[in-house]
Scaffold this motif. Structure first.
Motif, PDB file in Angstrom:
ATOM      1  N   SER A  55     -43.853 -44.019  29.713  1.00  0.00           N
ATOM      2  CA  SER A  55     -42.883 -44.886  30.386  1.00  0.00           C
ATOM      3  C   SER A  55     -42.744 -44.650  31.878  1.00  0.00           C
ATOM      4  N   GLY A  56     -43.233 -43.523  32.363  1.00  0.00           N
ATOM      5  CA  GLY A  56     -43.069 -43.198  33.767  1.00  0.00           C
ATOM      6  C   GLY A  56     -41.736 -42.547  34.092  1.00  0.00           C
ATOM      7  N   ALA A  57     -40.893 -42.304  33.084  1.00  0.00           N
ATOM      8  CA  ALA A  57     -39.595 -41.665  33.303  1.00  0.00           C
ATOM      9  C   ALA A  57     -39.787 -40.229  33.791  1.00  0.00           C
ATOM     10  N   PRO A  58     -38.970 -39.771  34.739  1.00  0.00           N
ATOM     11  CA  PRO A  58     -39.119 -38.403  35.277  1.00  0.00           C
ATOM     12  C   PRO A  58     -38.987 -37.338  34.178  1.00  0.00           C
ATOM     13  N   ILE A  59     -39.833 -36.334  34.247  1.00  0.00           N
ATOM     14  CA  ILE A  59     -39.848 -35.287  33.226  1.00  0.00           C
ATOM     15  C   ILE A  59     -38.523 -34.533  33.192  1.00  0.00           C
ATOM     16  N   GLY A  60     -37.980 -34.199  34.362  1.00  0.00           N
ATOM     17  CA  GLY A  60     -36.720 -33.460  34.404  1.00  0.00           C
ATOM     18  C   GLY A  60     -35.573 -34.246  33.802  1.00  0.00           C
ATOM     19  N   THR A  61     -35.494 -35.530  34.111  1.00  0.00           N
ATOM     20  CA  THR A  61     -34.415 -36.374  33.588  1.00  0.00           C
ATOM     21  C   THR A  61     -34.510 -36.512  32.078  1.00  0.00           C
ATOM     22  N   VAL A  62     -35.717 -36.729  31.584  1.00  0.00           N
ATOM     23  CA  VAL A  62     -35.907 -36.857  30.135  1.00  0.00           C
ATOM     24  C   VAL A  62     -35.536 -35.546  29.439  1.00  0.00           C
ATOM     25  N   SER A  63     -35.937 -34.417  30.036  1.00  0.00           N
ATOM     26  CA  SER A  63     -35.589 -33.112  29.461  1.00  0.00           C
ATOM     27  C   SER A  63     -34.076 -32.944  29.378  1.00  0.00           C
ATOM     28  N   LEU A  64     -33.381 -33.371  30.423  1.00  0.00           N
ATOM     29  CA  LEU A  64     -31.919 -33.263  30.444  1.00  0.00           C
ATOM     30  C   LEU A  64     -31.295 -34.118  29.352  1.00  0.00           C
ATOM     31  N   LEU A  65     -31.782 -35.346  29.187  1.00  0.00           N
ATOM     32  CA  LEU A  65     -31.238 -36.248  28.178  1.00  0.00           C
ATOM     33  C   LEU A  65     -31.459 -35.693  26.766  1.00  0.00           C
ATOM     34  N   ILE A  66     -32.591 -35.042  26.557  1.00  0.00           N
ATOM     35  CA  ILE A  66     -32.860 -34.442  25.238  1.00  0.00           C
ATOM     36  C   ILE A  66     -31.950 -33.235  25.014  1.00  0.00           C
ATOM     37  N   ASN A  67     -31.706 -32.491  26.081  1.00  0.00           N
ATOM     38  CA  ASN A  67     -30.933 -31.251  25.960  1.00  0.00           C
ATOM     39  C   ASN A  67     -29.429 -31.473  25.804  1.00  0.00           C
ATOM     40  N   ILE A  68     -28.911 -32.598  26.299  1.00  0.00           N
ATOM     41  CA  ILE A  68     -27.460 -32.828  26.261  1.00  0.00           C
ATOM     42  C   ILE A  68     -26.886 -32.711  24.851  1.00  0.00           C
ATOM     43  N   PRO A  69     -27.442 -33.416  23.845  1.00  0.00           N
ATOM     44  CA  PRO A  69     -26.882 -33.246  22.490  1.00  0.00           C
ATOM     45  C   PRO A  69     -27.100 -31.844  21.929  1.00  0.00           C
ATOM     46  N   LEU A  70     -28.201 -31.192  22.313  1.00  0.00           N
ATOM     47  CA  LEU A  70     -28.456 -29.839  21.838  1.00  0.00           C
ATOM     48  C   LEU A  70     -27.446 -28.857  22.429  1.00  0.00           C
ATOM     49  N   VAL A  71     -27.101 -29.061  23.699  1.00  0.00           N
ATOM     50  CA  VAL A  71     -26.094 -28.202  24.336  1.00  0.00           C
ATOM     51  C   VAL A  71     -24.733 -28.410  23.668  1.00  0.00           C
ATOM     52  N   GLY A  72     -24.440 -29.665  23.289  1.00  0.00           N
ATOM     53  CA  GLY A  72     -23.194 -29.935  22.575  1.00  0.00           C
ATOM     54  C   GLY A  72     -23.128 -29.197  21.255  1.00  0.00           C
ATOM     55  N   LEU A  73     -24.238 -29.208  20.516  1.00  0.00           N
ATOM     56  CA  LEU A  73     -24.286 -28.473  19.253  1.00  0.00           C
ATOM     57  C   LEU A  73     -24.167 -26.968  19.495  1.00  0.00           C
ATOM     58  N   SER A  74     -24.773 -26.509  20.582  1.00  0.00           N
ATOM     59  CA  SER A  74     -24.694 -25.086  20.922  1.00  0.00           C
ATOM     60  C   SER A  74     -23.247 -24.683  21.187  1.00  0.00           C
ATOM     61  N   TYR A  75     -22.515 -25.520  21.899  1.00  0.00           N
ATOM     62  CA  TYR A  75     -21.118 -25.206  22.208  1.00  0.00           C
ATOM     63  C   TYR A  75     -20.292 -25.114  20.931  1.00  0.00           C
ATOM     64  N   TYR A  76     -20.573 -26.011  20.003  1.00  0.00           N
ATOM     65  CA  TYR A  76     -19.801 -26.064  18.761  1.00  0.00           C
ATOM     66  C   TYR A  76     -20.126 -24.893  17.837  1.00  0.00           C
ATOM     67  N   PHE A  77     -21.430 -24.568  17.731  1.00  0.00           N
ATOM     68  CA  PHE A  77     -21.843 -23.570  16.745  1.00  0.00           C
ATOM     69  C   PHE A  77     -22.065 -22.178  17.326  1.00  0.00           C
ATOM     70  N   LEU A  78     -22.509 -22.090  18.590  1.00  0.00           N
ATOM     71  CA  LEU A  78     -22.905 -20.806  19.151  1.00  0.00           C
ATOM     72  C   LEU A  78     -21.883 -20.225  20.121  1.00  0.00           C
ATOM     73  N   GLY A  79     -20.909 -21.029  20.539  1.00  0.00           N
ATOM     74  CA  GLY A  79     -19.865 -20.494  21.393  1.00  0.00           C
ATOM     75  C   GLY A  79     -19.981 -20.888  22.860  1.00  0.00           C
ATOM     76  N   ARG A  80     -18.903 -20.686  23.580  1.00  0.00           N
ATOM     77  CA  ARG A  80     -18.802 -21.135  24.964  1.00  0.00           C
ATOM     78  C   ARG A  80     -19.673 -20.328  25.919  1.00  0.00           C
ATOM     79  N   SER A  81     -19.683 -18.996  25.778  1.00  0.00           N
ATOM     80  CA  SER A  81     -20.385 -18.140  26.728  1.00  0.00           C
ATOM     81  C   SER A  81     -21.880 -18.460  26.792  1.00  0.00           C
ATOM     82  N   THR A  82     -22.506 -18.526  25.614  1.00  0.00           N
ATOM     83  CA  THR A  82     -23.934 -18.832  25.564  1.00  0.00           C
ATOM     84  C   THR A  82     -24.218 -20.218  26.116  1.00  0.00           C
ATOM     85  N   THR A  83     -23.357 -21.183  25.787  1.00  0.00           N
ATOM     86  CA  THR A  83     -23.590 -22.571  26.164  1.00  0.00           C
ATOM     87  C   THR A  83     -23.457 -22.794  27.661  1.00  0.00           C
ATOM     88  N   VAL A  84     -22.486 -22.154  28.298  1.00  0.00           N
ATOM     89  CA  VAL A  84     -22.286 -22.340  29.736  1.00  0.00           C
ATOM     90  C   VAL A  84     -23.500 -21.888  30.522  1.00  0.00           C
TER      91      VAL A  84
END
Length: 292
Positions: A55-84
């Motif tokens: 698609s030509g979408a920037p690699i960094g932006t796509v990586s961020l979009l993929i990571n956002i839901p994963l970071v949310g799950l990390s905050y919920y299951f793994l805790g605030r310190s690790t997630t921040v």
């Protein structure tokens, strides 16, 4: 109070510096070597590389979009310190990846050399980030979440599964088997460099710490590394003094942080480190024979 805030600010600045340096080296590996040669180096960056090709979408932006839901799950299951810490590194990595693409000339002369040096760059960049106790999200978060469900599942095995899927997808997207093979070389080079810079090449470390602050150190290991520690009664043969010896087994990616914790608690501590080719028990491999 002011001194403590100043110390925390200094730590944050150092963390950001390592994030920037690591992300810059990582970007060299991706934009100069792997992406221009149709090599997807596994993980979230590999997925983002494939999306960028389609698609030509920037690699960094796509990586961020993929990571956002994963970071949310990390905050919920793994805790605030690790997630921040993870979120900070993910944001820095994404921005640097999208900026550095304009300054790095692609190398396309030899795909094999591109795979090797791409893997070296990615591994060295990750090592700089991991040195400060942060991660770049992605498969690392997925592996940690899987460990909540399957406590004895090695993180490396979980991450390898994701990488294999990305490599298989790359051969389909680029329509050539060589892309997957070069990707495998890049992943291997990355893991070797990462291991060499941080942890050594073994699956774990057994550590004995002799210190007047043994109890404090054991508490830090338990709270900061989420690993067990045993206090062994000992007596100095020369001094005749009774003191505790801390015994702990850690994964190789936790060893660097353990050294930092010991030094912070007692710079004069005496530390003995042994390579543990296999560790069994809670938090590691189950004791029973998996071959049966």
């Amino acid at each position: 109070m002011q001194k403590r805030m100043s110390s925390q600010f200094r730590v944050l600045l150092i963390d950001l510096l390592f994030d920037l340096m690591g992300s810059a080296v990582y970007a060299v590996g991706v934009h100069m070597f792997t992406a221009p040669n149709h090599i997807a180096p596994g993980g979230v960056t590999g997925i983002a590389t494939l999306v960028n090709y389609l698609s030509g979408a920037p690699i960094g932006t796509v990586s961020l979009l993929i990571n956002i839901p994963l970071v949310g799950l990390s905050y919920y299951f793994l805790g605030r310190s690790t997630t921040v810490k993870t979120l900070k590194s993910v944001l820095v990595m994404s921005v640097v990846l999208d900026i550095m693409v304009f300054f790095l000339p692609p190398y396309t002369e030899n795909p094999l050399l591109a795979a090797l040096f791409g893997g070296v760059g990615i591994g060295a960049g990750l090592a700089l980030i991991f040195m400060r106790g942060a991660t770049t999200g992605g498969t690392d978060i997925v592996a940690r979440l899987l460990q909540l469900k399957f406590p004895y599942l090695p993180i490396g095995r979980a991450m390898l599964f994701v990488d294999v899927v990305v490599l298989a997808a790359s051969s389909l997207v680029y329509r050539q088997l060589e892309s997957a093979l070069y990707g495998l070389i890049a992943i291997f080079a990355c893991s070797r460099v990462l291991d060499s810079l941080l942890y050594g090449l073994d699956v774990g470390k057994m550590v004995l710490v002799i210190s007047e602050k043994s109890e404090e150190i054991s508490k830090l290991i338990i709270s900061d590394l989420d690993r067990g520690a045993t206090l062994l009664a000992g007596r100095g043969a020369y001094s005749g003094q009774d003191r505790f010896v801390v015994l702990s087994a850690v994964r190789k990616n936790q060893f660097y942080r353990l050294k930092q914790l010991v030094h912070e608690a007692d710079p004069k501590a005496f530390v003995i480190v042994a390579e543990a080719g296999e560790i069994m028990g809670e938090g590691f491999k189950p004791i029973h024979d998996n071959t049966k």
